[in-house]
Design a protein around this motif. Structure first.
Motif, short mmCIF file in Angstrom:
data_model
loop_
_atom_site.label_atom_id
_atom_site.label_comp_id
_atom_site.label_asym_id
_atom_site.label_seq_id
_atom_site.Cartn_x
_atom_site.Cartn_y
_atom_site.Cartn_z
N ASN A 124 -8.95 -8.35 -1.75
CA ASN A 124 -9.41 -9.54 -2.47
C ASN A 124 -9.92 -10.61 -1.51
O ASN A 124 -10.86 -11.33 -1.81
N GLN A 153 -6.86 -13.23 -9.92
CA GLN A 153 -6.39 -11.84 -10.05
C GLN A 153 -4.93 -11.74 -10.50
O GLN A 153 -4.59 -10.93 -11.36
N PRO A 166 -5.55 -2.16 -14.14
CA PRO A 166 -6.05 -1.64 -12.86
C PRO A 166 -5.23 -2.16 -11.70
O PRO A 166 -4.74 -3.29 -11.72
N PHE A 169 -8.31 -4.39 -8.69
CA PHE A 169 -9.18 -5.51 -9.08
C PHE A 169 -9.57 -5.39 -10.55
O PHE A 169 -10.01 -4.34 -11.01
N PHE A 170 -9.40 -6.51 -11.29
CA PHE A 170 -9.79 -6.57 -12.70
C PHE A 170 -10.85 -7.64 -12.88
O PHE A 170 -10.66 -8.78 -12.45
N PHE A 267 -15.15 1.40 -4.29
CA PHE A 267 -14.62 2.01 -5.51
C PHE A 267 -15.40 3.26 -5.90
O PHE A 267 -15.19 3.81 -6.98
N THR A 288 -9.71 -0.09 -10.62
CA THR A 288 -10.52 -1.20 -11.13
C THR A 288 -11.20 -0.82 -12.44
O THR A 288 -11.34 0.36 -12.77
N SER A 326 -9.23 2.70 -15.54
CA SER A 326 -8.28 1.59 -15.40
C SER A 326 -7.28 1.60 -16.54
O SER A 326 -6.26 0.91 -16.49
#
Length: 336
Positions: A124, A153, A166, A169-170, A267, A288, A326
């Motif tokens: 992040n 987050q 997830p 990361f959302f 990803f 994610t 996710s």
């Protein structure tokens, strides 16, 4: 654009820069000085007019506009400089962890290079840093949702329902559904299905190595409660695996023809996945929600099933299945 001189011709200007030795030079210099004096007078009049206009305005209105301008400048500076707010680490968001590293029903590799398994705040921070660099070069315009998503987050992931959470990361406000229609990626789906036989041929050649070795070079064994689950990566977390790609050259070239494959993103993955009979993959979440997973069935005997968000689906040979990993999902092979 063409500039057309008004009044004196352009040659007069050239003459001023490079005056020839003739009797007209003093006259031209005098004309130039008069023109310069007129320009200064015009500038002085313009400034005086502007000052008088400000004086004629309501003082309260001028102060209000000035305050708004100051606030806007401060906001732009603040947005460009602020660091992300503290968020819950991936490790603290996973439920049901045990001493053997089983989290969310999935055994992780614990590799420090693995974005999903490292359980650190580094991703992040890197996302936020890259977003700041992008904004400095271009603009924050249109990126408010991404900016907010990175900053918030912890709040987003803690408030997510257990069916979709997830691990890394959302991003808010994306379509939220376990499965997607084939039309969502029509071009790529049709391209993969047209080349089904090509991919299948390379897989069968590759899989023959298992007759001489329990785990041939390039294959990775994944932890499962029962059975065996092996994968052969062509792209792993955005990084190409050259040795594996050379063994499947046509499949790898096909990936380059896909319009929406995120092969150069952390990803992004592309692999061949094999479940042996009796294998059950424990329920787990993907990293994610900003991607869609696409499965192309190569060999799909009866008794095989994928369950995403509580909804079961069966693979079909030569057909693509699109889903959002996710969501809590599992897969199993209970066939022969």
């Amino acid at each position: 654009m063409v500039w057309v001189p008004l009044g004196s011709p352009r040659t007069d200007c050239l003459t001023l820069l490079h005056p020839p030795p003739n009797a007209n030079s003093p006259k031209m210099s005098l004309e130039w000085l008069v023109a310069w004096s007129w320009s200064l007078d015009g500038l002085r009049d313009c400034i005086a007019t502007g000052i008088q206009s400000v004086r004629d305005c309501d003082t309260t209105a001028v102060v209000t506009v000035a305050c708004l301008l100051v606030l806007f400048v401060w906001y732009c500076y603040h947005v460009g400089r602020e660091q992300p707010r503290p968020y819950a680490s991936v490790n603290s968001l996973m439920q049901g962890a045990d001493t053997n590293g089983l989290q969310n029903g999935y055994v992780y590799c614990q590799s420090p290079e693995c974005v999903r398994c490292a359980h650190s705040e580094g991703l992040n921070q890197k996302l936020y840093h890259n977003l700041q660099e992008y904004a400095k070069r271009y603009s924050w315009s249109g990126m408010g949702r991404i900016h907010k998503g990175i900053r918030e987050q912890g709040r987003y992931l803690n408030s997510r329902p257990s069916i979709q959470k997830p691990e890394v990361f959302f991003l808010p406000d994306l379509p939220s559904t376990p499965y997607f229609s084939r039309d969502a990626q029509k071009h790529d789906v049709e391209l993969l299905e047209r080349n089904f036989q090509t991919i299948l041929c390379e897989f069968e050649t590759l899989y023959k190595a298992f007759s001489n070795c329990s785990l041939p070079q390039g294959w990775k064994m994944n932890s499962t409660p029962s059975g065996e689950w092996v994968t052969f990566y062509l792209v792993n977390q955005g990084v190409c695996v050259p040795r594996n790609c050379r063994k499947c050259p046509r499949t790898y070239r096909l990936l380059g023809s896909l319009r929406t494959c995120i092969g150069n993103n952390v990803f992004g993955n592309a692999c061949i996945s094999v479940l042996s009979p009796g294998t059950v993959i424990t329920e787990h979440y993907g990293p994610t929600n900003i991607r869609i997973r696409c499965h192309l069935g190569l060999k799909t005997p009866s008794g095989c099933e994928l369950v995403v968000g509580g909804e079961p689906q069966c693979w079909a040979e030569g057909r693509c299945l699109l889903f959002d990993d996710s969501f809590l999902h599992t897969a199993f092979h209970e066939g022969p």
